[in-house]
Design an enzyme around this catalytic site. Structure first.
Site, PDB file in Angstrom:
ATOM      1  N   GLY A 133      -1.000  -1.958   2.271  1.00 38.24           N
ATOM      2  CA  GLY A 133      -1.237  -1.590   3.653  1.00 38.24           C
ATOM      3  C   GLY A 133      -0.602  -2.544   4.660  1.00 38.24           C
ATOM      4  O   GLY A 133       0.025  -3.548   4.306  1.00 38.24           O
ATOM      5  N   HIS A 134      -0.820  -2.236   5.938  1.00 40.49           N
ATOM      6  CA  HIS A 134      -0.191  -3.017   7.014  1.00 40.49           C
ATOM      7  C   HIS A 134      -0.740  -4.441   7.090  1.00 40.49           C
ATOM      8  O   HIS A 134      -1.893  -4.703   6.798  1.00 40.49           O
ATOM      9  CB  HIS A 134      -0.343  -2.309   8.366  1.00 40.49           C
ATOM     10  CG  HIS A 134      -1.750  -1.992   8.764  1.00 40.49           C
ATOM     11  ND1 HIS A 134      -2.088  -0.838   9.399  1.00 40.49           N
ATOM     12  CD2 HIS A 134      -2.907  -2.668   8.614  1.00 40.49           C
ATOM     13  CE1 HIS A 134      -3.393  -0.827   9.652  1.00 40.49           C
ATOM     14  NE2 HIS A 134      -3.904  -1.931   9.174  1.00 40.49           N
ATOM     15  N   ASN A 135       0.167  -5.354   7.466  1.00 43.57           N
ATOM     16  CA  ASN A 135      -0.152  -6.770   7.679  1.00 43.57           C
ATOM     17  C   ASN A 135      -0.580  -7.512   6.410  1.00 43.57           C
ATOM     18  O   ASN A 135      -1.043  -8.660   6.495  1.00 43.57           O
ATOM     19  CB  ASN A 135      -1.257  -6.950   8.730  1.00 43.57           C
ATOM     20  CG  ASN A 135      -0.785  -6.616  10.131  1.00 43.57           C
ATOM     21  OD1 ASN A 135      -0.630  -5.441  10.459  1.00 43.57           O
ATOM     22  ND2 ASN A 135      -0.560  -7.616  10.949  1.00 43.57           N
ATOM     23  N   HIS A 159       2.554   0.666  15.319  1.00 42.99           N
ATOM     24  CA  HIS A 159       2.770  -0.499  14.469  1.00 42.99           C
ATOM     25  C   HIS A 159       4.115  -1.121  14.839  1.00 42.99           C
ATOM     26  O   HIS A 159       5.156  -0.456  14.748  1.00 42.99           O
ATOM     27  CB  HIS A 159       2.742  -0.096  12.993  1.00 42.99           C
ATOM     28  CG  HIS A 159       1.361   0.192  12.502  1.00 42.99           C
ATOM     29  ND1 HIS A 159       0.598   1.225  12.992  1.00 42.99           N
ATOM     30  CD2 HIS A 159       0.599  -0.431  11.563  1.00 42.99           C
ATOM     31  CE1 HIS A 159      -0.577   1.233  12.382  1.00 42.99           C
ATOM     32  NE2 HIS A 159      -0.593   0.242  11.509  1.00 42.99           N
ATOM     33  N   HIS A 193      -4.310  -6.098   6.136  1.00 42.62           N
ATOM     34  CA  HIS A 193      -4.650  -7.475   6.508  1.00 42.62           C
ATOM     35  C   HIS A 193      -5.100  -8.337   5.330  1.00 42.62           C
ATOM     36  O   HIS A 193      -5.601  -9.446   5.543  1.00 42.62           O
ATOM     37  CB  HIS A 193      -5.728  -7.500   7.595  1.00 42.62           C
ATOM     38  CG  HIS A 193      -5.376  -6.731   8.828  1.00 42.62           C
ATOM     39  ND1 HIS A 193      -4.632  -7.264   9.857  1.00 42.62           N
ATOM     40  CD2 HIS A 193      -5.649  -5.445   9.176  1.00 42.62           C
ATOM     41  CE1 HIS A 193      -4.477  -6.352  10.812  1.00 42.62           C
ATOM     42  NE2 HIS A 193      -5.082  -5.231  10.418  1.00 42.62           N
TER      43      HIS A 193
END
Length: 211
Positions: free
Chosen positions: A139-141, A98, A159
């Site tokens: 979470g990521h993004n 990441h 996302h």
């Protein structure tokens, strides 16, 4: 800024008027602004940027993050760890690197023991004035707009995009890549699996519009 006295034996006051616990670990390549309170056992890693007038609660870990002004991060939070992204090869799981950051805009509140993952390629962003309760996972993004309220035990997968002025009640879950508009309310315990247009209230498993 705080009721902690600058002459308390457990804290010291630096030349930027930051009140810092003697047990905190701050990397020499981190950048800290003015008038911040950094609590006991806080760990701030290389490259982290923190603005002015922030409170960083005890036992918080911050990596790969840029935090603007007037942000309150309560105890036990983790910002900037890898997201939960994997590929499989020969029946084994391998973590995807990441490369993004966590960006926290002005006047955000992050409740105790909340976890916000850094982005995969893009940054994870929390917009100005958003308030997040304890035990929330982001979470990521994920990109969250301004002036949202996210209540305890909510889980937001990677996302996800959330607009402005939304209210997400406790224990809600939002699936990856879902887009949520402005002024949306999500009922407690709901599971959102598809996009939600602005100005709707949704609830249930899976979440559907509430009349």
């Amino acid at each position: 800024l705080t009721n902690v006295e600058s002459d308390n034996e457990n804290f010291y006051l630096d030349n930027k008027k930051n009140l810092i616990s003697k047990s905190a670990s701050i990397h020499s390549c981190a950048s800290i602004g003015y008038n911040n309170l950094i609590g006991q056992n806080v760990c701030i890693h290389r490259g982290v940027i923190i603005g002015n007038n922030c409170i960083i609660g005890e036992n918080t870990v911050i990596k790969y993050s840029k935090i603007d002004n007037n942000v309150n991060i309560q105890a036990g939070c983790v910002l900037g760890e890898n997201g939960f992204g994997f590929v499989t090869h020969k029946e084994k799981y391998y973590s995807i690197p990441h490369l993004g950051r966590v960006i926290i805009k002005d006047s955000v509140l992050i409740g105790a023991n909340t976890v916000i993952d850094k982005g995969y390629l893009e940054d994870t962003i929390i917009g100005q004035g958003t308030v997040i309760d304890s035990f929330v996972k982001i979470g990521h993004n994920v990109q969250i707009g301004e002036n949202n309220m996210i209540v305890a035990q909510t889980g937001i997968a990677g996302h996800v995009q959330i607009g402005n002025n939304c209210l997400i009640w406790g224990k809600a879950g939002i699936a990856d890549f879902v887009k949520i508009g402005n002024n949306v309310q999500i009922a407690a315990g709901s599971l959102v699996t598809k996009n939600v247009c602005s100005n709707l209230s949704v609830g249930g498993i899976p979440a559907e519009p509430i009349e």
